[in-house]
Design an enzyme around this catalytic site. Structure first.
Site, PDB file in Angstrom:
ATOM      1  N   ALA A 237       0.816  -1.213   0.000  1.00  0.00           N
ATOM      2  CA  ALA A 237       0.000   0.000   0.000  1.00  0.00           C
ATOM      3  C   ALA A 237       0.854   1.269   0.000  1.00  0.00           C
ATOM      4  O   ALA A 237       2.086   1.217   0.053  1.00  0.00           O
ATOM      5  CB  ALA A 237      -0.933  -0.017   1.205  1.00  0.00           C
ATOM      6  N   HIS A 238       0.163   2.403  -0.036  1.00  0.00           N
ATOM      7  CA  HIS A 238       0.865   3.689  -0.140  1.00  0.00           C
ATOM      8  C   HIS A 238       1.764   3.963   1.065  1.00  0.00           C
ATOM      9  O   HIS A 238       1.448   3.622   2.191  1.00  0.00           O
ATOM     10  CB  HIS A 238      -0.128   4.849  -0.342  1.00  0.00           C
ATOM     11  N   ASN A 239       2.925   4.556   0.758  1.00  0.00           N
ATOM     12  CA  ASN A 239       3.888   5.006   1.767  1.00  0.00           C
ATOM     13  C   ASN A 239       4.569   3.882   2.539  1.00  0.00           C
ATOM     14  O   ASN A 239       5.198   4.131   3.570  1.00  0.00           O
ATOM     15  CB  ASN A 239       3.231   5.987   2.754  1.00  0.00           C
TER      16      ASN A 239
END
Length: 340
Positions: A238-240
């Site tokens: 997922a993001h980051n």
């Protein structure tokens, strides 16, 4: 595939040879399904039982297995690493002739290095920068402002969204999508409002990514995959998320946003890891584990219930569901015992 003398094999894998140095090896076979004229290997003692029935003409093995070997033997310290060296030498990867196929669409504003192959129906958008010796398979999409380092291979039907940075010597298998928006939404009065994702995906050098894996771009900061990371098929990152160097991630792993994983970790297949936590260096998480909190000490971590007979599982589950009731009963028994 190359045919090779045993004397040359011994040099390639730095082995001590016991047998005919001029014997020609035709290929490599497993110890369980061995063939005459082929070479096999034993990297764990549990495979020693296959030696009496093994049809291979030569075996790569450790010194402690030499007394059990009737074939030509090549003794090394680490048979598995020796096998990898030999495979890389004997099975030469077929490299397509460098060219841009007629149905590929390449922006005039893209910057292409030397020795580039771009397959049929691939789209390269504006301001993409491709370094040297890159292979891009058929049906790929590379979004604008993407940078791809030298000696990197994108297999057929890979999608790389805008602004992604990929290092040198990387391999991304078919069906993977790098740089999609993450799962970021704000809730206003019960309705979801999409949050634009401004970050990138930054992938280091010598990274390998399997088929149908997805890596989302960061919301503000970047999603980062460190040097030497290997990721199996059908993983969700997922993001980051930040993944440290030389970490290995097996198939089906799901990572929630803003997770930080250290270097030299091993994440077992189908594990699920919570977001906004930190896993330190040199952690091994066994398959099907659920990690909810940060891990601060290196070691092996597990969760989940391994498969068992259905009857036994039902009984154990019933006990777990009634654990508080059982706990109260034990407390009552202890109280009565103390009174006596």
């Amino acid at each position: 595939m190359l045919e090779i003398k045993l004397s040359d094999v011994s040099k390639i894998i730095s082995a001590k040879l016991y047998g005919d140095k001029n014997f020609i090896i035709k290929g490599i076979s497993s110890i369980e399904d061995s063939k005459p004229g082929y070479i096999s290997f034993i990297y764990k003692n549990k495979f020693r039982k296959y030696l009496p029935s093994c049809k291979a003409s030569a075996i790569i093995l450790a010194k402690d297995n030499l007394p059990f070997c009737k074939q030509f033997a090549l003794v090394v310290k680490d048979p598995y690493i020796a096998y990898v060296k030999l495979v890389k030498f004997m099975y030469v990867k077929k490299i397509p002739k460098y060219r841009i196929r007629s149905t590929a669409i390449v922006s005039k504003k893209a910057i292409l290095g030397k020795n580039i192959y771009i397959g049929h129906n691939t789209v390269i958008e504006s301001k993409v920068k491709l370094e040297n010796n890159i292979i891009i398979g058929s049906g790929c999409f590379i979004g604008e402002n993407t940078i791809i380092g030298s000696n990197t291979h994108l297999w057929d039907n890979t999608t790389i969204h805008h602004g992604t940075i990929i290092g040198n010597n990387c391999s991304i298998q078919s069906g993977s999508v790098i740089g999609s928006d993450g799962f970021g939404y704000a809730n206003k009065n019960g309705s979801w409002i999409k949050i634009p994702h401004l970050g990138k995906v930054v992938i280091g050098n010598n990274v390998e990514i399997g088929s149908s894996t997805t890596i989302d771009r960061g919301s503000i900061d970047n999603t980062v995959i460190g040097n030497g990371v290997i990721i199996d098929n059908q993983c969700q990152i997922a993001h980051n998320v930040i993944i440290g160097e030389n970490t290995a991630i097996a198939g089906g792993v799901v990572m929630a946003g803003s997770l930080i994983i250290g270097s030299n970790c091993i994440i077992g297949g189908a594990s699920v890891i919570n977001g906004h936590i930190i896993i330190c260096d040199r952690v091994k998480i066994t398959g099907m584990s659920m990690v909810m909190r940060s891990i601060k000490t290196p070691g092996i971590y597990s969760s989940g219930v391994p498969a068992q007979l259905n009857k036994k599982w039902k009984k154990n589950t019933a006990l777990i569901m009634n654990i508080n009731k059982i706990k109260k009963q034990i407390k009552e028994i202890l109280k009565k015992y103390k009174k006596k």
